[in-house]
Design an enzyme around this catalytic site. Structure first.
Site, PDB file in Angstrom:
ATOM      1  N   SER A 127       1.547  -1.173  -0.250  1.00 18.28           N
ATOM      2  CA  SER A 127       0.168   0.650  -0.105  1.00 18.28           C
ATOM      3  C   SER A 127       0.817   1.143   0.344  1.00 18.28           C
ATOM      4  O   SER A 127       0.449   2.293  -0.619  1.00 18.28           O
ATOM      5  CB  SER A 127      -1.003   0.091   1.172  1.00 18.28           C
ATOM      6  OG  SER A 127       0.071   0.335   2.504  1.00 18.28           O
ATOM      7  N   ASP A 348      -3.988   5.869  12.056  1.00 12.14           N
ATOM      8  CA  ASP A 348      -2.739   5.280  10.880  1.00 12.14           C
ATOM      9  C   ASP A 348      -1.398   5.697  11.275  1.00 12.14           C
ATOM     10  O   ASP A 348      -1.718   6.987  10.382  1.00 12.14           O
ATOM     11  CB  ASP A 348      -3.661   5.815   9.837  1.00 12.14           C
ATOM     12  CG  ASP A 348      -2.308   4.871   8.371  1.00 12.14           C
ATOM     13  OD1 ASP A 348      -1.694   4.405   8.870  1.00 12.14           O
ATOM     14  OD2 ASP A 348      -2.907   4.704   7.134  1.00 12.14           O
ATOM     15  N   HIS A 351       1.034   4.205   7.015  1.00 14.71           N
ATOM     16  CA  HIS A 351       0.419   5.558   5.533  1.00 14.71           C
ATOM     17  C   HIS A 351       0.821   7.317   5.995  1.00 14.71           C
ATOM     18  O   HIS A 351       1.420   7.628   6.849  1.00 14.71           O
ATOM     19  CB  HIS A 351      -0.368   5.553   4.673  1.00 14.71           C
ATOM     20  CG  HIS A 351      -0.840   3.720   4.802  1.00 14.71           C
ATOM     21  ND1 HIS A 351      -1.836   2.889   5.329  1.00 14.71           N
ATOM     22  CD2 HIS A 351      -0.282   2.363   3.657  1.00 14.71           C
ATOM     23  CE1 HIS A 351      -1.534   1.661   5.116  1.00 14.71           C
ATOM     24  NE2 HIS A 351      -0.684   1.731   3.984  1.00 14.71           N
TER      25      HIS A 351
END
Length: 371
Positions: A127, A348, A351
């Site tokens: 990702s 998160d 990312h």
């Protein structure tokens, strides 16, 4: 008397980490951003030779940032679109990476398209490769907002073509680069196999990435066994496994990449910011962080995965460009989505927001690609 298989494995692990420790000591001065005499000498050598270490520097405020409007870029996934999902602060958008002894070129999307006319670029990885692929798409789109494009998405693969220029940005999703197969015993991570590599051939540029998923355990671990040679393992030290997997990747590059036709890049280890002790705030995470870390040396030190990757890159026989983004990314504890993500519940700190840090990764890629 010979060693048992268990003793052999224990000896191998001991030797491996003993080796990594000394490799870490030998490479740390090249990694850290300090004002030591050695660092100053290295900068002077770079200036005398006409070269510059683009990965040693600091984050500076730039009124011209960000380089695109997240509301006008049609390619950003909800996971990375922090402004759309409520992030209230703007300062994290305004930082530009400034190398210590030179300057990076400004990104020019029109120049990129003209230079890469008719060519195919593939991002291969997890990702974080998606993060970087979407960033590059937005950087280009900001220069040609009315350009016709075709965007195709299917499971594990995406392709964006700017039609007038014939430039295609592809994304191939693979968590480990090596193969993950379903077999009778379950899901097997094959540390010495890259059959999927046949899908990467024929590209003009390949940009690889892998580390994020090697550390996962429990219910988010996507494999049941690791296979090395003909032996199955229920688990293995993850740095040892990473070394084996990346060595297999390097052998694939050596065997199948023609440097006259394909340029190879590896985007380095992307750090996380879940543990505030890494930057001197033990009780905190990336949540509510609004500024980079400004200390002379990042307290968290060198990730061991960086040391492993450094060794693998040193052993490559074919040309490959290592985008060593780890150190500059460690400083950006403020640049994660945290709670402001459209489809990543919780906090998160893995990312990165778009616009944001991956734009700098792509400026470094752009600089290397055309240097």
């Amino acid at each position: 008397m010979g060693f048992s298989s268990q003793e052999n494995r224990s000896f191998f692990f001991f030797f491996f980490f003993f080796f990594l420790f000394f490799l870490c000591l030998s490479t740390v001065s090249a990694y850290t951003n300090t004002s030591s005499n050695n660092g100053a000498k290295a900068v002077r050598r770079e200036l005398r030779s006409g070269r510059c270490n683009w990965f040693r520097g600091s984050w500076v405020y730039d009124v011209k940032y960000p380089l695109y409007d997240p509301y006008k870029c049609p390619f950003i996934d909800p996971q990375f679109n922090c402004k759309k999902y409520g992030r209230p602060d703007n300062l994290y958008l305004k930082y530009r990476w400034q190398p210590s002894s030179c300057s990076l070129p400004r990104f020019n999307g029109l120049y990129f398209l003209r230079k890469m006319r008719g060519k195919k670029i593939m991002f291969v990885g997890d990702s974080l490769s998606t993060n970087m692929w979407q960033s590059l798409a937005c950087l280009i789109h900001a220069w040609v907002p009315n350009a016709r494009y075709t965007l195709l998405r299917q499971k594990g693969l995406a392709s964006l073509t700017f039609e007038e220029y014939g430039v295609t940005l592809k994304l191939y999703r693979t968590q480990f680069l090596v193969d993950l197969d379903s077999e009778k015993v379950g899901r097997v991570l094959k540390l010495d196999s890259i059959k999927q590599g046949r899908l990467w051939r024929g590209m003009d540029v390949l940009v690889f990435n892998s580390w994020h998923w090697w550390t996962h355990t429990g219910h988010i671990q996507p494999w049941d066994y690791m296979e090395d040679g003909k032996r199955l393992y229920k688990d293995m030290n993850r740095l040892v496994a990473y070394y084996k997997g990346m060595t297999t990747w390097s052998r694939w590059v050596n065997a199948f990449v023609d440097p006259s036709k394909t340029k190879v890049f590896f985007n380095g280890v992307s750090p996380t910011h879940y543990e505030g002790k890494d930057w001197g705030e033990p009780m905190k995470t990336c949540k509510s962080q609004t500024q980079p870390f400004y200390g002379r040396k990042y307290p968290g030190g060198i990730p061991m995965a960086w040391v492993v990757l450094a060794k693998v890159m040193m052993r490559l026989k074919k040309p490959a460009h290592w985008l060593d983004i780890t150190g500059l990314s460690q400083l950006r504890k403020d640049a994660h989505p945290s709670a402001f993500s459209g489809n990543h519940p919780g906090n998160d700190c893995s990312h990165w927001c778009l616009p944001g840090l991956p734009d700098t990764w792509n400026i470094l890629f752009y600089s290397k690609l055309f240097s």
